[in-house]
Design a protein around this motif. Structure first.
Motif, mmCIF file in Angstrom:
data_model
loop_
_atom_site.group_PDB
_atom_site.id
_atom_site.type_symbol
_atom_site.label_atom_id
_atom_site.label_comp_id
_atom_site.label_asym_id
_atom_site.label_seq_id
_atom_site.Cartn_x
_atom_site.Cartn_y
_atom_site.Cartn_z
ATOM 1 N N LEU A 101 13.026 -3.135 3.785
ATOM 2 C CA LEU A 101 12.875 -1.921 4.561
ATOM 3 C C LEU A 101 14.140 -1.676 5.379
ATOM 4 C CD1 LEU A 101 9.252 -2.123 6.068
ATOM 5 C CD2 LEU A 101 10.000 -0.977 3.980
ATOM 6 N N THR A 102 14.459 -0.419 5.581
ATOM 7 C CA THR A 102 15.511 -0.061 6.523
ATOM 8 C C THR A 102 14.884 -0.056 7.918
ATOM 9 O OG1 THR A 102 15.006 2.299 6.415
ATOM 10 C CG2 THR A 102 16.615 1.439 4.806
ATOM 11 N N ASP A 140 0.851 -1.183 0.000
ATOM 12 C CA ASP A 140 0.000 0.000 0.000
ATOM 13 C C ASP A 140 0.888 1.234 0.000
ATOM 14 O OD1 ASP A 140 -2.302 1.532 -0.001
ATOM 15 O OD2 ASP A 140 -2.828 1.120 2.087
ATOM 16 N N VAL A 141 0.320 2.343 -0.433
ATOM 17 C CA VAL A 141 1.025 3.624 -0.460
ATOM 18 C C VAL A 141 1.183 4.126 0.975
ATOM 19 C CG1 VAL A 141 0.932 6.017 -1.260
ATOM 20 C CG2 VAL A 141 0.059 4.183 -2.712
ATOM 21 N N VAL A 142 2.413 4.525 1.325
ATOM 22 C CA VAL A 142 2.661 5.072 2.654
ATOM 23 C C VAL A 142 3.232 6.489 2.584
ATOM 24 C CG1 VAL A 142 2.948 2.806 3.740
ATOM 25 C CG2 VAL A 142 4.953 4.012 2.821
ATOM 26 N N GLY A 143 3.423 7.000 1.363
ATOM 27 C CA GLY A 143 3.944 8.352 1.247
ATOM 28 C C GLY A 143 4.145 8.776 -0.190
ATOM 29 N N HIS A 144 4.483 10.046 -0.345
ATOM 30 C CA HIS A 144 4.755 10.623 -1.657
ATOM 31 C C HIS A 144 5.984 11.509 -1.534
ATOM 32 C CE1 HIS A 144 3.748 13.629 -5.015
ATOM 33 N NE2 HIS A 144 4.178 12.531 -5.590
ATOM 34 N N CYS A 168 2.338 -3.937 3.842
ATOM 35 C CA CYS A 168 1.564 -3.551 5.018
ATOM 36 C C CYS A 168 0.801 -4.717 5.637
ATOM 37 C CB CYS A 168 0.596 -2.429 4.649
ATOM 38 S SG CYS A 168 1.424 -0.875 4.224
ATOM 39 N N SER A 169 1.134 -5.945 5.272
ATOM 40 C CA SER A 169 0.457 -7.103 5.848
ATOM 41 C C SER A 169 0.638 -7.108 7.360
ATOM 42 C CB SER A 169 1.002 -8.402 5.243
ATOM 43 O OG SER A 169 2.400 -8.472 5.401
ATOM 44 N N ALA A 170 -0.347 -7.640 8.075
ATOM 45 C CA ALA A 170 -0.300 -7.649 9.537
ATOM 46 C C ALA A 170 0.928 -8.391 10.055
ATOM 47 C CB ALA A 170 -1.570 -8.277 10.103
ATOM 48 N N ALA A 198 8.807 3.720 10.809
ATOM 49 C CA ALA A 198 7.779 4.594 10.227
ATOM 50 C C ALA A 198 6.502 3.800 9.952
ATOM 51 C CB ALA A 198 8.298 5.240 8.942
ATOM 52 N N LEU A 199 6.638 2.577 9.452
ATOM 53 C CA LEU A 199 5.474 1.726 9.217
ATOM 54 C C LEU A 199 4.759 1.438 10.535
ATOM 55 C CD1 LEU A 199 3.670 -0.095 7.466
ATOM 56 C CD2 LEU A 199 5.408 -1.900 7.723
ATOM 57 N N GLN A 200 5.517 1.163 11.583
ATOM 58 C CA GLN A 200 4.909 0.866 12.884
ATOM 59 C C GLN A 200 4.160 2.068 13.449
ATOM 60 O OE1 GLN A 200 4.498 -1.959 14.235
ATOM 61 N NE2 GLN A 200 6.161 -3.323 13.646
ATOM 62 N N LYS A 201 4.527 3.289 13.033
ATOM 63 C CA LYS A 201 3.796 4.477 13.478
ATOM 64 C C LYS A 201 2.435 4.567 12.795
ATOM 65 C CE LYS A 201 7.734 7.220 14.885
ATOM 66 N NZ LYS A 201 8.615 8.350 14.586
#
Length: 190
Positions: free
Chosen positions: A124-125, A66-70, A82-84, A131-134
């Protein structure tokens, strides 16, 4: 006619099916990408066939991208898995080829770095993982390899993360280790 397995594009039907799935996920999870319009994302995807193929690989292996930013300076949309939990189709893998080849017994079929490269994505770094966890908590039962600094990797180690007890944890393991509950999450810029 033989099928070119190295060809990184989808059939028209596959592309339409993927775009429908991505749009549905996008609309259900607006908290991940406030201020971003689906029509703009779709327009970018339709002109980047190879990136669409990579997103399909993320989807096919259970990543639920999924999109998480631009990134406005580069005009690129940023997708994360973004899977659980860590994507099912990418678990039980060593960190990289060197780790895989160093195993004497019980070698897994693959490694995270090579799989990500073949999919056209990057692990992912640690910063991206945090950032994803936020945005939402993931990996509450699994863990995910993350990009490992070269000084750690040179000593035989690799990093992975998960979410437990209300916190993101970063751990280390030998790069040759693998577990049924550890995979990797990827990122893609389109």
């Amino acid at each position: 006619m033989t099928k070119d397995t190295n060809k990184k594009e989808l059939s028209l039907e596959q592309g339409e099916e993927l775009l429908r799935a991505l749009k549905t996920r996008f609309e259900k999870n607006m908290h991940r990408h406030e201020g971003i319009e689906w029509a703009d994302v779709q327009a970018k995807l339709e002109t980047n066939i190879e990136k669409l193929w990579s997103l399909n690989e993320m989807e096919r292996t259970g990543g639920e991208p999924d999109v998480v930013g631009h990134d406005k300076s580069e005009d690129e949309y940023i997708f994360y898995d973004c899977s659980a939990e860590s994507p099912k189709g990418r678990r039980s893998v060593c960190y990289d080829r060197e780790g895989l080849e160093s195993r004497k017994k019980h070698k897994p079929e693959n490694n995270a770095i090579d799989m990500a490269g073949a999919m056209g994505i990057e692990l992912l770094t640690e910063e991206q993982y945090r950032a994803l966890q936020k945005l939402e908590n993931v990996d509450m039962k699994t863990s995910s390899w993350v990009q490992t600094p070269s000084d750690i990797r040179e000593l035989g180690g690799a990093l992975f993360c998960d979410f437990r007890y209300g916190h993101v944890f970063v751990y280390h393991n030998s790069a040759s280790s693998y577990y049924g509950a550890r995979g990797f999450r990827g990122s893609l810029r389109v």
